[in-house]
Enzyme design. Structure first.
Site, PDB file in Angstrom:
ATOM      1  N   HIS A  95      69.607  82.697  33.856  1.00 59.42           N
ATOM      2  CA  HIS A  95      70.574  83.719  33.437  1.00 59.42           C
ATOM      3  C   HIS A  95      69.899  85.071  33.360  1.00 59.42           C
ATOM      4  O   HIS A  95      68.728  85.201  32.985  1.00 59.42           O
ATOM      5  CB  HIS A  95      71.286  83.348  32.140  1.00 59.42           C
ATOM      6  CG  HIS A  95      70.462  83.327  30.891  1.00 59.42           C
ATOM      7  ND1 HIS A  95      70.285  84.441  30.098  1.00 59.42           N
ATOM      8  CD2 HIS A  95      69.779  82.331  30.276  1.00 59.42           C
ATOM      9  CE1 HIS A  95      69.550  84.126  29.050  1.00 59.42           C
ATOM     10  NE2 HIS A  95      69.226  82.857  29.132  1.00 59.42           N
ATOM     11  N   ASP A  97      71.531  87.789  31.864  1.00 55.20           N
ATOM     12  CA  ASP A  97      71.983  88.562  30.708  1.00 55.20           C
ATOM     13  C   ASP A  97      71.054  88.331  29.523  1.00 55.20           C
ATOM     14  O   ASP A  97      70.295  87.358  29.482  1.00 55.20           O
ATOM     15  CB  ASP A  97      73.429  88.203  30.340  1.00 55.20           C
ATOM     16  CG  ASP A  97      73.584  86.770  29.880  1.00 55.20           C
ATOM     17  OD1 ASP A  97      72.977  85.874  30.514  1.00 55.20           O
ATOM     18  OD2 ASP A  97      74.290  86.523  28.885  1.00 55.20           O
ATOM     19  N   ASP A 119      63.513  85.175  27.756  1.00 50.31           N
ATOM     20  CA  ASP A 119      64.857  84.557  27.733  1.00 50.31           C
ATOM     21  C   ASP A 119      65.834  85.440  28.473  1.00 50.31           C
ATOM     22  O   ASP A 119      66.514  86.266  27.869  1.00 50.31           O
ATOM     23  CB  ASP A 119      65.288  84.333  26.291  1.00 50.31           C
ATOM     24  CG  ASP A 119      66.634  83.644  26.180  1.00 50.31           C
ATOM     25  OD1 ASP A 119      67.042  82.981  27.139  1.00 50.31           O
ATOM     26  OD2 ASP A 119      67.277  83.781  25.125  1.00 50.31           O
ATOM     27  N   GLU A 152      75.481  84.086  29.933  1.00 51.88           N
ATOM     28  CA  GLU A 152      75.026  82.815  29.356  1.00 51.88           C
ATOM     29  C   GLU A 152      74.925  82.918  27.856  1.00 51.88           C
ATOM     30  O   GLU A 152      75.082  81.922  27.146  1.00 51.88           O
ATOM     31  CB  GLU A 152      73.660  82.439  29.945  1.00 51.88           C
ATOM     32  CG  GLU A 152      73.205  81.017  29.613  1.00 51.88           C
ATOM     33  CD  GLU A 152      72.448  80.894  28.303  1.00 51.88           C
ATOM     34  OE1 GLU A 152      72.215  79.763  27.858  1.00 51.88           O
ATOM     35  OE2 GLU A 152      72.083  81.935  27.703  1.00 51.88           O
ATOM     36  N   GLU A 153      74.650  84.135  27.367  1.00 50.87           N
ATOM     37  CA  GLU A 153      74.399  84.313  25.936  1.00 50.87           C
ATOM     38  C   GLU A 153      75.676  84.444  25.108  1.00 50.87           C
ATOM     39  O   GLU A 153      75.601  84.662  23.908  1.00 50.87           O
ATOM     40  CB  GLU A 153      73.518  85.555  25.718  1.00 50.87           C
ATOM     41  CG  GLU A 153      72.120  85.460  26.329  1.00 50.87           C
ATOM     42  CD  GLU A 153      71.190  84.544  25.547  1.00 50.87           C
ATOM     43  OE1 GLU A 153      71.662  83.874  24.614  1.00 50.87           O
ATOM     44  OE2 GLU A 153      70.006  84.488  25.894  1.00 50.87           O
ATOM     45  N   GLU A 176      64.989  78.166  31.799  1.00 49.17           N
ATOM     46  CA  GLU A 176      64.869  78.503  30.384  1.00 49.17           C
ATOM     47  C   GLU A 176      63.419  78.259  29.982  1.00 49.17           C
ATOM     48  O   GLU A 176      62.781  77.317  30.466  1.00 49.17           O
ATOM     49  CB  GLU A 176      65.786  77.633  29.521  1.00 49.17           C
ATOM     50  CG  GLU A 176      67.272  77.909  29.684  1.00 49.17           C
ATOM     51  CD  GLU A 176      67.716  79.203  28.997  1.00 49.17           C
ATOM     52  OE1 GLU A 176      66.872  79.892  28.385  1.00 49.17           O
ATOM     53  OE2 GLU A 176      68.917  79.528  29.083  1.00 49.17           O
ATOM     54  N   HIS A 354      65.243  86.082  21.522  1.00 49.62           N
ATOM     55  CA  HIS A 354      66.111  86.874  20.625  1.00 49.62           C
ATOM     56  C   HIS A 354      65.340  87.559  19.499  1.00 49.62           C
ATOM     57  O   HIS A 354      65.943  88.046  18.559  1.00 49.62           O
ATOM     58  CB  HIS A 354      67.215  86.000  20.002  1.00 49.62           C
ATOM     59  CG  HIS A 354      68.088  85.295  21.002  1.00 49.62           C
ATOM     60  ND1 HIS A 354      69.265  84.679  20.651  1.00 49.62           N
ATOM     61  CD2 HIS A 354      67.966  85.112  22.333  1.00 49.62           C
ATOM     62  CE1 HIS A 354      69.833  84.120  21.730  1.00 49.62           C
ATOM     63  NE2 HIS A 354      69.041  84.393  22.761  1.00 49.62           N
TER      64      HIS A 354
END
Lengths: 386, 54
Positions: A95, A97, A119, A152-153, A176, A354
């Site tokens: 991903h 995003d 991430d 995805e988030e 991931e 994050h």
């Protein structure tokens, strides 16, 4: 970016539109380690908050074309690049995003810092570089499609749902971070819920629980019910995890309204429908609204894909380890749709996801690239036994 | 020839297998880890790890 960002044509262009005019594809050449890290830094520097990925997607499509991919933007806004021909066919899906929060992009002490560095632009760029290297060396066995998915988030998983409409490949890997020597077999399920209630307004000096207090108590109550559900389950994989993400209350003078937002991480035995029923049962008197339900997904570790990746890790001096994780990923969307051998893999430390300290170790990123290049150059991952 | 640690069925791991690779017993399905190559040695595969996050 070093080139004007002209939006690549979407594959879903109307039939009346002129055919896409792709930039000439240069002869593939090997991308070295320095250029690989430069590409990662460039992509990390392109902001790509969920729903706002256009710039980063455009950049990735352009760079994939330069590396020999036939690349475009699909109907959902994903970056899609194909390299090689024929079969077997591998899809490498990461991903593009990120969550919010600005982490200044910089290289420091062998690390690349920046939102999305681990991430999951690190794993995504590792897919691109490894595929390009294997192709440039003439060792790519079959065809590889790299997809940089949007959203995805957030609960929509829009990019993955679009990708899931593609014909099933022979195998797929989701990008991931799980460390360069570890293979993720599965993720828990997911359900986002908002519980709300309206009560008559009243004076705060009376002996009654306010709407806000009721929402707080409900959160504690549900955590306790989840603990009951989890009794005897020693594995986190088997447990129901209830995360209170927001409590809100307000009043218009006549009625008070309370809202409690939850994220549930679901064990395999509790699919989203059953989880919603569980919430409804234990939140009597509250309105339950859910979105983004995904079931847990868990794969075997003995397919040809898993064994080939183990060998690729060994080729770089590692010994493969296997893990199941409490999060949820695009693996939960595409693996059941495609039914092919599937796993998640990517360099980096997921505990940095994050966080304000998000970074990826450059040496680990390059180790992940080497593992993937070895894997793609040895099509044993598509052995007929699977 | 190596055999399954659980049911003793004979196994023939791939010739290019590496240490740490997991192979299933064709008879009972038990997951076995290759822990040695010369000669090939098998052990019950370790439990899958668990981790927080994505």
């Amino acid at each position: 970016m070093t080139e004007p960002a002209q939006m690549p044509e979407a594959a879903s262009a109307p039939a009346s539109a002129p055919p896409p005019v792709h930039a000439p594809t240069p002869a593939p050449s090997r991308i070295d380690d320095e250029a690989a890290v430069d590409l990662l830094e460039e992509l990390v520097s392109a902001p790509s908050l969920s729903g706002e990925e256009t710039l980063a997607v455009t950049l990735l499509v352009l760079r994939m074309r330069e590396l020999g991919f036939d690349a475009h933007v699909d109907a959902a806004g994903n970056a899609v690049g194909v390299i090689g021909t024929g079969s077997p066919h591998m899809i490498l899906l990461g991903h593009i995003d990120t969550v919010s929060g600005v982490v200044p992009v910089r290289r420091e002490a062998g690390r690349l810092y920046g939102r999305g560095s681990v991430d999951a632009k690190g794993p995504l760029v590792a897919f691109v570089v490894a595929s390009a290297r294997a192709a440039a060396a003439g060792r790519l066995g079959g065809r590889v499609t790299v997809i940089g998915c949007v959203e995805e988030e957030v609960a929509s998983s829009r990019g993955a749902h679009q990708a899931a409409t593609l014909p099933a490949p022979d195998a797929c890997i989701i990008g991931e971070p799980s460390r360069w020597d570890r293979i993720t077999l599965g993720y828990k399920g997911y359900l986002r819920a908002r519980l709300s209630r309206v009560i008559d307004a009243g004076h705060g000096a009376h002996d009654r629980a306010s709407a806000a207090a009721q929402a707080c108590r409900l959160g504690v109550h549900l955590e306790a019910r989840a603990a009951e559900f989890d009794a005897g389950r020693t594995s986190v994989w088997e447990r129901l995890l209830v995360h209170v993400s927001r409590v809100s209350a307000g009043s218009d003078g006549l009625q008070d309204r309370a809202e409690l937002d939850l994220v549930l991480r679901l064990p395999a035995e509790l699919p989203p429908d059953a989880a919603q029923a569980w919430l409804t049962e234990h939140a009597a008197g509250w309105t339950v609204a859910c979105e983004g339900g995904l079931s847990a997904w868990d794969g075997p570790r003995t397919t040809s894909l898993h064994r080939a990746l183990s060998r690729a890790i060994a080729s770089q001096g590692g010994r493969a380890r296997f893990v199941r994780k409490t999060g949820t990923a695009d693996l939960n969307v595409v693996a059941p749709a495609w039914g092919c051998p599937a796993l998640a893999y990517g360099p980096g430390d997921a505990s940095l996801d994050h966080t304000p300290d998000e970074h990826i170790e450059i040496a680990e990123f390059l180790a992940g690239v080497a593992v993937l290049e070895h894997l793609l150059a040895n099509p044993a991952w598509a052995a007929p036994a699977d | 020839m190596p055999s399954c640690t659980e049911c003793s069925a004979p196994l023939s791991p791939p010739t290019d297998a590496v240490e740490g690779e997991i192979v299933p017993c064709p008879e009972c399905g038990t997951e076995l880890e290759i822990v040695g190559l010369d000669p090939v040695a098998l052990a019950l595969a370790p439990e899958v790890e668990e981790d927080w996050g994505e």
